[in-house]
Write a protein that holds these residues in place. Structure first.
Motif, PDB file in Angstrom:
ATOM      1  N   ILE A 176       0.841  -1.201   0.000  1.00  0.00           N
ATOM      2  CA  ILE A 176       0.000   0.000   0.000  1.00  0.00           C
ATOM      3  C   ILE A 176       0.879   1.256   0.000  1.00  0.00           C
ATOM      4  O   ILE A 176       0.589   2.235  -0.692  1.00  0.00           O
ATOM      5  N   ALA A 177       1.988   1.199   0.731  1.00  0.00           N
ATOM      6  CA  ALA A 177       2.905   2.347   0.770  1.00  0.00           C
ATOM      7  C   ALA A 177       3.458   2.659  -0.615  1.00  0.00           C
ATOM      8  O   ALA A 177       3.860   3.780  -0.901  1.00  0.00           O
ATOM      9  N   LYS A 178       3.462   1.654  -1.492  1.00  0.00           N
ATOM     10  CA  LYS A 178       3.970   1.890  -2.857  1.00  0.00           C
ATOM     11  C   LYS A 178       2.909   2.559  -3.731  1.00  0.00           C
ATOM     12  O   LYS A 178       3.125   2.792  -4.921  1.00  0.00           O
ATOM     13  N   GLY A 179       1.719   2.805  -3.181  1.00  0.00           N
ATOM     14  CA  GLY A 179       0.696   3.557  -3.923  1.00  0.00           C
ATOM     15  C   GLY A 179      -0.393   2.713  -4.563  1.00  0.00           C
ATOM     16  O   GLY A 179      -1.222   3.236  -5.305  1.00  0.00           O
ATOM     17  N   HIS A 180      -0.410   1.405  -4.289  1.00  0.00           N
ATOM     18  CA  HIS A 180      -1.479   0.576  -4.859  1.00  0.00           C
ATOM     19  C   HIS A 180      -2.794   0.850  -4.128  1.00  0.00           C
ATOM     20  O   HIS A 180      -2.806   0.966  -2.906  1.00  0.00           O
ATOM     21  N   PRO A 181      -3.915   0.939  -4.868  1.00  0.00           N
ATOM     22  CA  PRO A 181      -5.196   1.155  -4.193  1.00  0.00           C
ATOM     23  C   PRO A 181      -5.568  -0.065  -3.354  1.00  0.00           C
ATOM     24  O   PRO A 181      -5.375  -1.205  -3.793  1.00  0.00           O
ATOM     25  N   GLY A 182      -6.073   0.184  -2.142  1.00  0.00           N
ATOM     26  CA  GLY A 182      -6.393  -0.932  -1.255  1.00  0.00           C
ATOM     27  C   GLY A 182      -7.782  -0.808  -0.654  1.00  0.00           C
ATOM     28  O   GLY A 182      -8.271   0.294  -0.405  1.00  0.00           O
ATOM     29  N   PHE A 183      -8.427  -1.934  -0.436  1.00  0.00           N
ATOM     30  CA  PHE A 183      -9.712  -1.968   0.266  1.00  0.00           C
ATOM     31  C   PHE A 183      -9.561  -2.892   1.460  1.00  0.00           C
ATOM     32  O   PHE A 183      -9.247  -4.073   1.305  1.00  0.00           O
ATOM     33  N   LYS A 184      -9.766  -2.339   2.658  1.00  0.00           N
ATOM     34  CA  LYS A 184      -9.625  -3.161   3.860  1.00  0.00           C
ATOM     35  C   LYS A 184     -10.979  -3.737   4.248  1.00  0.00           C
ATOM     36  O   LYS A 184     -11.937  -2.993   4.481  1.00  0.00           O
ATOM     37  N   GLU A 229     -18.390  -2.866  -5.414  1.00  0.00           N
ATOM     38  CA  GLU A 229     -18.474  -1.566  -6.081  1.00  0.00           C
ATOM     39  C   GLU A 229     -17.086  -0.964  -6.247  1.00  0.00           C
ATOM     40  O   GLU A 229     -16.724  -0.447  -7.294  1.00  0.00           O
ATOM     41  N   TRP A 230     -16.310  -1.057  -5.153  1.00  0.00           N
ATOM     42  CA  TRP A 230     -14.940  -0.530  -5.178  1.00  0.00           C
ATOM     43  C   TRP A 230     -14.130  -1.231  -6.272  1.00  0.00           C
ATOM     44  O   TRP A 230     -13.417  -0.587  -7.048  1.00  0.00           O
ATOM     45  N   LEU A 231     -14.275  -2.552  -6.354  1.00  0.00           N
ATOM     46  CA  LEU A 231     -13.532  -3.334  -7.342  1.00  0.00           C
ATOM     47  C   LEU A 231     -13.917  -2.915  -8.760  1.00  0.00           C
ATOM     48  O   LEU A 231     -13.055  -2.817  -9.649  1.00  0.00           O
ATOM     49  N   SER A 232     -15.176  -2.614  -8.967  1.00  0.00           N
ATOM     50  CA  SER A 232     -15.634  -2.200 -10.304  1.00  0.00           C
ATOM     51  C   SER A 232     -14.994  -0.885 -10.741  1.00  0.00           C
ATOM     52  O   SER A 232     -14.865  -0.621 -11.930  1.00  0.00           O
ATOM     53  N   ASP A 233     -14.615  -0.053  -9.761  1.00  0.00           N
ATOM     54  CA  ASP A 233     -14.029   1.252 -10.092  1.00  0.00           C
ATOM     55  C   ASP A 233     -12.528   1.178 -10.381  1.00  0.00           C
ATOM     56  O   ASP A 233     -11.918   2.177 -10.748  1.00  0.00           O
ATOM     57  N   GLN A 234     -11.920   0.019 -10.144  1.00  0.00           N
ATOM     58  CA  GLN A 234     -10.463  -0.053 -10.286  1.00  0.00           C
ATOM     59  C   GLN A 234     -10.052  -0.122 -11.751  1.00  0.00           C
ATOM     60  O   GLN A 234     -10.656  -0.843 -12.535  1.00  0.00           O
ATOM     61  N   SER A 249      -3.126  -2.583 -10.178  1.00  0.00           N
ATOM     62  CA  SER A 249      -2.823  -3.703  -9.292  1.00  0.00           C
ATOM     63  C   SER A 249      -3.346  -3.457  -7.873  1.00  0.00           C
ATOM     64  O   SER A 249      -2.577  -3.244  -6.928  1.00  0.00           O
ATOM     65  N   PRO A 250      -4.663  -3.502  -7.689  1.00  0.00           N
ATOM     66  CA  PRO A 250      -5.242  -3.217  -6.369  1.00  0.00           C
ATOM     67  C   PRO A 250      -5.060  -4.378  -5.396  1.00  0.00           C
ATOM     68  O   PRO A 250      -4.692  -5.487  -5.803  1.00  0.00           O
ATOM     69  N   ILE A 251      -5.332  -4.087  -4.137  1.00  0.00           N
ATOM     70  CA  ILE A 251      -5.268  -5.125  -3.107  1.00  0.00           C
ATOM     71  C   ILE A 251      -6.545  -5.079  -2.259  1.00  0.00           C
ATOM     72  O   ILE A 251      -6.997  -3.987  -1.868  1.00  0.00           O
ATOM     73  N   ILE A 252      -7.119  -6.228  -2.032  1.00  0.00           N
ATOM     74  CA  ILE A 252      -8.246  -6.350  -1.090  1.00  0.00           C
ATOM     75  C   ILE A 252      -7.742  -7.217   0.047  1.00  0.00           C
ATOM     76  O   ILE A 252      -7.205  -8.310  -0.188  1.00  0.00           O
ATOM     77  N   TYR A 253      -7.874  -6.713   1.276  1.00  0.00           N
ATOM     78  CA  TYR A 253      -7.248  -7.453   2.380  1.00  0.00           C
ATOM     79  C   TYR A 253      -8.081  -7.403   3.649  1.00  0.00           C
ATOM     80  O   TYR A 253      -8.755  -6.415   3.935  1.00  0.00           O
TER      81      TYR A 253
END
Ligand code: ADP
Length: 422
Positions: A275-283, A299-304, A309-313
């Motif tokens: 995340i610190a590298k700037g990848h969009p994340g959803f917690k 919804e968040w995933l649809s906007d990516q 290279s997003p992360i869901i965690y």
């Protein structure tokens, strides 16, 4: 390609660990999730079947292992391996011995070895006693394992109640003296009627000696590391050859996503670093999911965008995990998170994502199941025991890596994507 080696693993991440160590040889490795339906097709020289039978009742585990064995034999396998955990996870009613005896019977083998040593990961065996780092097994955190608490460190004592035939030891002095001495010792034990030989090993060189001495045994048993030297031996003997991973399962270019359900301290650092590298994340918050469901994250995933290279965690600090577990119950909290990450994997695939990094052993099982992945071809190793795998989901090729708990370094996620491109 004809299959030469068939391995049966008692759990899923154990199977990927074995797959990555075998793949270091350059000989193609294929991993099947569960017993494949239908006869063998597109088989690799080294085939692994991942079962989920570590804590299953004995009868069930034996039946599953024998069905896997039959499939592997049909595929052409001539050498077999029974893979269990390097901490010998089992109980007196456990499956390690009974499955080994059933496979020996099917193969008409009168002797096999037990070598869960994995020196690179700190698992060593001396005088039949298993050590985790510097601690005897029974003094290691394994003593408090929720399902298989290990309260004895002596493998002979742990194994004997699980088998009918006598158990013996080939100790480190014999192993250190070389493969001829070890063969001699095994012969001596065989004459004395010893079918099950616990074999000491404290270093990779010991594993090479053991592999050499046991190369003609139809069945070997142990952790992943004892299988590591085998492909090299078989290459020399002309039984298998190196070749590139087959192109059929190579992923098309496509966007990448990280799905993380592990809460280990290393995964926490890996998520923070990504995340610190700037990848969009959803917690993911288990409580919010329990109330509101998956709509928000979908919804968040649809906007990516495809290139971010997003992360869901759900990865969280221990106190947050405990708080969620206190409110929802441990099993329910885990199940909600696993189901959500699995649903996100399917959604991401349907939106065109083709590269998946998954963190967490249970999480990996849930995601693989949801994507209906039944077969994985093993690619480049990203970190020890964690390879890229290629698979088909919904008729399309994807690349997926399944990382359990504390595996990998802090920049693992970035490293994984870079490794795929190199
Ligand atoms: P590891 O390989 O690190 O053990 P697993 O995926 O096997 O990871 O196990 C982690 C478990 O914790 C999973 O069942 C997961 O759903 C659950 N989990 C993940 N995040 C949370 C959280 N924030 N609160 C409660 N449980 C969680």
């Amino acid at each position: 390609m004809t299959t030469y080696f068939g391995a049966i693993a008692d759990d899923f991440t154990g199977a990927t660990d074995l797959a990555s160590l075998l793949a270091r040889s350059g000989v193609p490795v294929s991993l099947r999730v569960g017993i494949p339906e239908g006869p063998p097709n597109r088989t690799a020289p080294l085939e692994i079947i991942a079962l989920k039978c570590r804590t299953a009742p004995v009868g069930e585990a034996v039946a599953a292992a024998l069905a896997a064995f039959e499939w592997l034999r049909q595929a052409g396998a001539q050498r077999f391996f029974w893979k269990y955990c390097s901490t010998f996870d089992s109980t007196p009613q456990g499956n390690i011995g009974p499955v080994a005896e059933a496979l020996m019977k099917a193969l008409k083998a009168d002797q096999t070895i037990y070598c869960p040593a994995f020196p690179e990961n700190g698992r060593s065996i001396f005088m039949g006693n298993l050590f985790v780092g510097e601690q005897p097994l029974a003094e290691s955190p394994m003593k408090d394992h929720p399902l298989t608490p290990m309260r004895d460190s002596n493998l002979l004592r742990l194994l004997q109640p699980q088998v009918k035939s006598p158990v013996g030891l080939a100790n480190r002095h014999v192993v250190a003296a070389g493969s001829e001495q070890l063969e001699h010792r095994l012969q001596e034990l065989r004459k004395a009627g010893v079918a099950h030989v616990v074999t000491d090993a404290v270093a990779n060189a010991d594993l090479a000696t053991i592999a050499e001495a046991c190369r003609d045994m139809p069945l070997l048993t142990g952790g992943s590391a004892i299988a590591m030297p085998l492909p090299e031996l078989w290459i020399k003997q002309g039984f298998v050859t190196r070749s590139e991973t087959t192109s059929e399962d190579q992923p098309e270019a496509g966007s990448a996503i990280v799905l993380s359900g592990s809460c280990s301290s290393m995964t926490n650092r890996q998520v923070a670093s990504f995340i610190a590298k700037g990848h969009p994340g959803f917690k993911l918050d288990p409580l919010a999911l329990a109330q509101g469901g998956v709509e928000e994250v979908f919804e968040w995933l649809s906007d990516q965008t495809a290139d971010a290279s997003p992360i869901i965690y759900a990865t969280a600090a221990p106190e947050d995990v405990r708080a969620a577990q206190a409110k929802l119950g441990t099993a329910r909290a885990g199940a909600i998170v696993e189901a959500t990450l699995a649903a996100c994997a399917v959604k991401a695939r349907d939106r065109g994502f083709r590269r998946f990094v998954v963190a967490g052993g249970e999480t990996s099982g849930a995601v693989t199941k949801a994507l209906e992945i039944r077969r994985l071809t093993i690619g480049k190793e990203i970190a020890p025991g964690v390879p890229w795998c290629f698979a088909q989901t919904d008729g399309r090729p994807v690349a997926i890596t399944l990382k359990s708990g504390n595996f990998g370094a802090e920049n693992f996620f970035t490293e994984a994507f870079e490794r795929l491109q190199s």
